[in-house]
Design a protein around this motif. Structure first.
Motif, mmCIF file in Angstrom:
data_model
loop_
_atom_site.group_PDB
_atom_site.id
_atom_site.type_symbol
_atom_site.label_atom_id
_atom_site.label_comp_id
_atom_site.label_asym_id
_atom_site.label_seq_id
_atom_site.Cartn_x
_atom_site.Cartn_y
_atom_site.Cartn_z
ATOM 1 N N LEU A 187 5.197 8.203 -0.555
ATOM 2 C CA LEU A 187 4.679 8.291 0.575
ATOM 3 C C LEU A 187 3.104 8.336 0.110
ATOM 4 C CD1 LEU A 187 6.544 10.965 2.449
ATOM 5 C CD2 LEU A 187 6.597 8.716 2.969
ATOM 6 N N SER A 188 2.583 8.859 -0.922
ATOM 7 C CA SER A 188 1.375 8.680 -1.329
ATOM 8 C C SER A 188 0.792 7.199 -1.390
ATOM 9 C CB SER A 188 1.080 9.675 -2.415
ATOM 10 O OG SER A 188 1.398 11.151 -2.222
ATOM 11 N N ALA A 189 1.835 6.482 -2.062
ATOM 12 C CA ALA A 189 1.439 5.157 -2.299
ATOM 13 C C ALA A 189 1.270 4.489 -1.012
ATOM 14 C CB ALA A 189 2.443 4.681 -3.312
ATOM 15 N N ALA A 190 2.385 4.623 -0.210
ATOM 16 C CA ALA A 190 2.408 4.085 1.210
ATOM 17 C C ALA A 190 1.089 4.245 2.138
ATOM 18 C CB ALA A 190 3.633 4.513 1.848
ATOM 19 N N LEU A 191 0.842 5.655 1.934
ATOM 20 C CA LEU A 191 -0.618 5.910 2.661
ATOM 21 C C LEU A 191 -1.699 5.175 2.324
ATOM 22 C CD1 LEU A 191 -1.754 7.938 4.875
ATOM 23 C CD2 LEU A 191 -2.079 9.532 2.915
ATOM 24 N N MET A 192 -1.870 5.212 0.968
ATOM 25 C CA MET A 192 -3.196 4.398 0.454
ATOM 26 C C MET A 192 -3.013 2.888 0.639
ATOM 27 S SD MET A 192 -5.893 4.842 -1.247
ATOM 28 C CE MET A 192 -5.743 6.631 -1.755
ATOM 29 N N LEU A 193 -2.028 2.437 0.585
ATOM 30 C CA LEU A 193 -2.016 1.129 0.974
ATOM 31 C C LEU A 193 -1.914 0.587 2.459
ATOM 32 C CD1 LEU A 193 1.044 0.142 -1.740
ATOM 33 C CD2 LEU A 193 -1.116 -0.878 -1.649
ATOM 34 N N ALA A 194 -1.378 1.530 3.283
ATOM 35 C CA ALA A 194 -1.561 1.230 4.695
ATOM 36 C C ALA A 194 -3.168 1.498 5.025
ATOM 37 C CB ALA A 194 -0.694 2.520 5.503
ATOM 38 N N ARG A 195 -3.753 2.355 4.587
ATOM 39 C CA ARG A 195 -5.331 2.446 4.876
ATOM 40 C C ARG A 195 -5.816 1.372 4.309
ATOM 41 N NH1 ARG A 195 -7.756 6.702 6.373
ATOM 42 N NH2 ARG A 195 -9.657 6.249 4.724
ATOM 43 N N ALA A 196 -5.344 0.782 3.369
ATOM 44 C CA ALA A 196 -6.053 -0.474 2.752
ATOM 45 C C ALA A 196 -5.585 -1.777 3.542
ATOM 46 C CB ALA A 196 -5.711 -0.692 1.416
ATOM 47 N N ARG A 197 -4.892 -1.633 4.412
ATOM 48 C CA ARG A 197 -4.596 -2.615 5.398
ATOM 49 C C ARG A 197 -3.393 -3.586 4.895
ATOM 50 N NH1 ARG A 197 -9.224 -4.799 9.390
ATOM 51 N NH2 ARG A 197 -7.500 -4.935 10.663
ATOM 52 N N ARG A 198 -2.716 -2.936 3.937
ATOM 53 C CA ARG A 198 -1.555 -3.724 3.347
ATOM 54 C C ARG A 198 -0.344 -3.700 4.395
ATOM 55 N NH1 ARG A 198 -3.539 -7.845 0.310
ATOM 56 N NH2 ARG A 198 -5.103 -7.231 -1.144
ATOM 57 N N ARG A 199 0.478 -4.781 4.438
ATOM 58 C CA ARG A 199 1.818 -4.624 4.939
ATOM 59 C C ARG A 199 3.029 -3.889 4.002
ATOM 60 N NH1 ARG A 199 3.071 -10.752 5.186
ATOM 61 N NH2 ARG A 199 2.259 -10.481 3.105
ATOM 62 N N VAL A 200 2.915 -2.914 4.568
ATOM 63 C CA VAL A 200 3.534 -1.964 3.554
ATOM 64 C C VAL A 200 4.956 -1.118 4.200
ATOM 65 C CG1 VAL A 200 2.205 0.107 3.884
ATOM 66 C CG2 VAL A 200 3.520 0.105 1.728
#
Length: 314
Positions: A20-33
């Motif tokens: 979830l921590s990885a998903a949060l960081m990537l979502a905030r980076a505007r990646r399709r995660v």
């Protein structure tokens, strides 16, 4: 997989604190995660999470629910399912196959599938796991400080011998039930020097006894009560879905990863307890570290692609 781009920038397999921590960081980076989770976190049996800054004493369920809400808030997708296979697909990334036959395509994958704890086969031990049978004094030692504690030998000998000395830091009343571990003279002396009683009689059960939280029963029918039993399980990574990818392993059998969690397979990271046994907050940090590394990996490809298209306009 279709000939166009993968459907996701990153698929994360495992929705514990690392995933979830990885998903949060990537979502905030505007990646399709997208994060895929089977709903069986390692710490389900624990009543509280400790040592997690600002979330101390939260239940594992509360911690994960809050994290999931934050991921969704930033546009990340969470789906329930079990990944049964991760396969490479040439230069285009990966295919993550789920048990219901869904196929998720991704440019990169972060595996956060955790591990399972294999306990000694002693009657009553597993039933009390996470409550009065514990393994991490950093996570639970303060709650049983200064109380009578029992450390039970297990198959993970090096971990156990370290654990019993570590548990002594939280209480002066520590008994080590060796449960088949044979001590040499130096090891026994080091225990005795710190006031740790050693019992070599075989353990037959972990039981309830006379209103005490827990007790250990020995083959000679002696019953030793305590506030908690600490035991060193065998840590078995849930890495089956990675076997076909040919990840390099260390001599111990663990996945070989670099400082960011990247495996020997380009575009594939392993984080949290999948890479090493650790505390929840460290798993979260490893997820963030891997997410940033994965984003940089994708960014390099984005730049190369933009340059190629710039040089060869349609």
């Amino acid at each position: 997989m279709p000939d166009n781009d993968p459907n996701h920038d990153v698929v994360i397999v495992g929705g514990g604190v690392g995933g979830l921590s990885a998903a949060l960081m990537l979502a905030r980076a505007r990646r399709r995660v997208t994060c895929v989770d089977a709903g069986s976190p390692r710490n389900t049996a624990a009543e509280h999470v400790h040592g997690f800054l600002s979330r101390d004493e939260a239940s594992p369920a509360e911690l994960l629910a809050g994290g999931a809400a934050e991921v969704r808030h930033y546009g990340g997708e969470l789906i329930t399912g079990t990944a049964r296979r991760i396969a490479g697909d040439g230069n285009r990334g990966f295919v993550v196959e789920l048990d219901d036959r869904r196929r998720l395509t991704a440019r990169a994958v972060i595996a956060a599938t955790g591990l399972r704890d294999e306990l000694p086969p002693i009657p009553g031990l597993a039933a009390r796991w996470g409550h009065t049978v514990l393994h991490c004094p950093y996570c639970h030692g303060f709650e049983v400080r200064d109380a009578p504690l029992i450390v039970l030998g297990g198959q993970n000998r090096p971990f156990t011998l370290h654990q019993v000395q570590l548990v002594r830091q939280w209480s002066a009343a520590v008994v080590f039930a060796t449960n088949g571990i044979e001590l040499d003279g130096n090891e026994r002396e080091r225990l005795t020097a710190r006031g740790i009683e050693v019992i070599d009689t075989p353990v037959t059960a972990v039981i309830d006894h006379d209103r005490t939280p827990v007790a250990v029963e020995f083959a000679d029918h002696r019953v030793l009560p305590g506030a908690a039993v600490f035991v060193g399980p065998r840590f078995l990574p849930r890495d089956e879905v990675l076997t076909e990818l040919g990840c390099t392993r260390e001599a111990s059998g663990a996945l070989a990863v670099d400082a960011t969690g990247q495996t020997s397979v380009t575009g594939l990271w392993a984080v949290g307890n999948l890479a090493r046994d650790t505390q929840a907050i460290v798993s979260a940090a490893s997820g963030v570290t891997a997410a940033i590394a994965a984003n940089h990996h994708l960014l390099a490809h984005d730049i190369d692609r933009a340059v190629t298209e710039h040089r060869s306009p349609v």
